[in-house]
Structure formats: structure tokens, C-alpha cells
Design a protein around this motif. Structure first.
Motif, PDB file in Angstrom:
ATOM      1  N   THR A  78      -1.646  -0.507  -5.196  1.00 23.77           N
ATOM      2  CA  THR A  78      -1.982  -1.437  -4.109  1.00 23.77           C
ATOM      3  C   THR A  78      -0.768  -2.244  -3.658  1.00 23.77           C
ATOM      4  O   THR A  78      -0.748  -2.736  -2.534  1.00 23.77           O
ATOM      5  N   SER A  79       0.233  -2.409  -4.519  1.00 21.04           N
ATOM      6  CA  SER A  79       1.495  -3.042  -4.127  1.00 21.04           C
ATOM      7  C   SER A  79       2.600  -2.522  -5.040  1.00 21.04           C
ATOM      8  O   SER A  79       2.352  -2.209  -6.202  1.00 21.04           O
ATOM      9  N   SER A  80       3.812  -2.432  -4.476  1.00 18.17           N
ATOM     10  CA  SER A  80       4.933  -1.895  -5.238  1.00 18.17           C
ATOM     11  C   SER A  80       6.225  -2.549  -4.777  1.00 18.17           C
ATOM     12  O   SER A  80       6.445  -2.738  -3.579  1.00 18.17           O
ATOM     13  N   SER A  81       7.084  -2.862  -5.728  1.00 22.94           N
ATOM     14  CA  SER A  81       8.393  -3.422  -5.401  1.00 22.94           C
ATOM     15  C   SER A  81       9.412  -2.339  -5.064  1.00 22.94           C
ATOM     16  O   SER A  81      10.492  -2.629  -4.573  1.00 22.94           O
ATOM     17  N   TYR A  82       9.079  -1.076  -5.316  1.00 20.99           N
ATOM     18  CA  TYR A  82       9.998   0.031  -5.064  1.00 20.99           C
ATOM     19  C   TYR A  82       9.447   0.895  -3.936  1.00 20.99           C
ATOM     20  O   TYR A  82       8.386   1.495  -4.066  1.00 20.99           O
ATOM     21  N   GLN A  83      10.165   0.951  -2.820  1.00 17.45           N
ATOM     22  CA  GLN A  83       9.668   1.659  -1.643  1.00 17.45           C
ATOM     23  C   GLN A  83       9.522   3.161  -1.859  1.00 17.45           C
ATOM     24  O   GLN A  83       8.787   3.822  -1.128  1.00 17.45           O
ATOM     25  N   GLY A  84      10.175   3.731  -2.860  1.00 17.75           N
ATOM     26  CA  GLY A  84      10.043   5.158  -3.163  1.00 17.75           C
ATOM     27  C   GLY A  84       8.695   5.514  -3.764  1.00 17.75           C
ATOM     28  O   GLY A  84       8.313   6.688  -3.798  1.00 17.75           O
ATOM     29  N   ILE A  85       7.977   4.506  -4.267  1.00 12.53           N
ATOM     30  CA  ILE A  85       6.613   4.680  -4.779  1.00 12.53           C
ATOM     31  C   ILE A  85       5.772   3.611  -4.087  1.00 12.53           C
ATOM     32  O   ILE A  85       5.499   2.551  -4.642  1.00 12.53           O
ATOM     33  N   PRO A  86       5.390   3.870  -2.834  1.00 12.75           N
ATOM     34  CA  PRO A  86       4.725   2.832  -2.040  1.00 12.75           C
ATOM     35  C   PRO A  86       3.247   2.660  -2.361  1.00 12.75           C
ATOM     36  O   PRO A  86       2.640   3.491  -3.054  1.00 12.75           O
ATOM     37  N   ALA A  87       2.680   1.583  -1.831  1.00 13.07           N
ATOM     38  CA  ALA A  87       1.231   1.382  -1.904  1.00 13.07           C
ATOM     39  C   ALA A  87       0.555   2.615  -1.334  1.00 13.07           C
ATOM     40  O   ALA A  87       1.042   3.217  -0.371  1.00 13.07           O
ATOM     41  N   GLY A  88      -0.545   3.000  -1.948  1.00 16.26           N
ATOM     42  CA  GLY A  88      -1.264   4.204  -1.551  1.00 16.26           C
ATOM     43  C   GLY A  88      -0.925   5.409  -2.411  1.00 16.26           C
ATOM     44  O   GLY A  88      -1.648   6.405  -2.403  1.00 16.26           O
ATOM     45  N   SER A  89       0.186   5.349  -3.159  1.00 13.12           N
ATOM     46  CA  SER A  89       0.536   6.437  -4.075  1.00 13.12           C
ATOM     47  C   SER A  89      -0.505   6.512  -5.180  1.00 13.12           C
ATOM     48  O   SER A  89      -1.110   5.505  -5.559  1.00 13.12           O
ATOM     49  N   VAL A  90      -0.696   7.710  -5.709  1.00 15.79           N
ATOM     50  CA  VAL A  90      -1.732   7.943  -6.710  1.00 15.79           C
ATOM     51  C   VAL A  90      -1.095   8.243  -8.065  1.00 15.79           C
ATOM     52  O   VAL A  90      -0.073   8.918  -8.151  1.00 15.79           O
ATOM     53  N   ILE A  91      -1.719   7.716  -9.117  1.00 14.36           N
ATOM     54  CA  ILE A  91      -1.321   8.017 -10.489  1.00 14.36           C
ATOM     55  C   ILE A  91      -2.519   8.670 -11.161  1.00 14.36           C
ATOM     56  O   ILE A  91      -3.610   8.086 -11.217  1.00 14.36           O
TER      57      ILE A  91
END
Length: 136
Positions: free
Chosen positions: A45-58
Motif C-alpha cells: 500500500t506504500s513503499s519508499s522504493y519506487q522500484g517496488i511501488p504501491a500495488g506490487s504483490v508479494i
């Protein structure tokens, strides 16, 4: 003369090999993610690293030793790591941990070391550092 040059070249190569992991660790940058999870899938939902942005799935899959294999999927690649959440479930004030050391595409040579925390049963956090390179 040729043997002296060979010794200098070998010495220089050994120096680079020894300092490469140190250089990678010194290039580490802060990393923070908040994610919402349901069973073995989380959405950032939030990320400090733009290479793994919000919306990415784990996506997680359980291992026989109780740890989890975690795969972060972004549009341009993946990163794979291992998480130990046993401390959280045994003592909620004690963080778990995840370590990532491999990736594909834009996350090739991606390394991530994070402490795992909980906000509530659905919302989780990762706080640590990331870097790129072949060093550990």
C-alpha cells in the motif's frame, strides 16, 4: 618483469574481490513498506522504493522449516527471499525478518534485509535496507 606485473594484477583483483561485498553493503539505502495481507498474498500500500511501488504483490509459500518463501512481483521483474515470522507469532513485540538475495529483470542482484512488524492482523510493515550488487 612479467611476473611482477602478474603479481600486481592478481593483487588488484584480490583487493576488488575482498572489498566488493563491503561496497555493496555501504551502498545500502533505507527501505520501508506497508502492506495489507490476506492469507499468503499481500499487496503493498506504500513503499519508499519506487522500484517496488504501491500495488506490487508479494506471494508467500510455506517451507517445511516453518519459514516462508516470499516472491515480490513488479511489472518488470521479481525478487525472491525467505521470511521468518516465528518471533511475531511467539511474541508480537518481537519482529520477524525477511532476507532477499535474488531477483529477475529490474530486480536482478536486488538485496533486501527487513524487520517485519504488524500494525494489525491485516496491515504489516517492512523496515530495513536494500542495495544492488553481487555482494552479500
Amino acid at each position: 618483469m612479467r611476473s611482477i606485473r602478474a603479481l600486481i594484477v592478481i593483487g588488484a583483483l584480490m583487493s576488488v574481490a575482498v572489498t566488493a561485498p563491503i561496497a555493496a553493503a555501504s551502498d545500502a539505502k533505507p527501505f520501508h513498506v506497508t502492506k495489507d495481507c490476506a492469507v499468503l498474498t499481500c499487496v503493498i500500500t506504500s513503499s519508499s522504493y519506487q522500484g517496488i511501488p504501491a500495488g506490487s504483490v508479494i506471494n508467500y509459500s510455506p517451507n517445511s522449516d516453518g519459514s516462508l518463501t516470499a516472491v515480490i512481483t513488479v511489472k518488470t521483474g521479481t525478487a525472491t527471499g525467505r521470511c521468518d515470522l516465528a518471533p511475531i507469532f511467539g511474541d508480537p513485540s518481537s519482529p520477524g525478518a525477511c532476507v532477499f538475495a535474488s531477483g529477475t529483470g529490474s530486480l536482478t542482484q536486488f538485496h533486501l534485509n527487513v524487520a517485519v512488524g504488524t500494525v494489525d492482523f491485516v496491515t504489516w510493515t517492512w523496515d530495513g535496507t536494500y542495495w544492488f550488487g553481487s555482494g552479500t
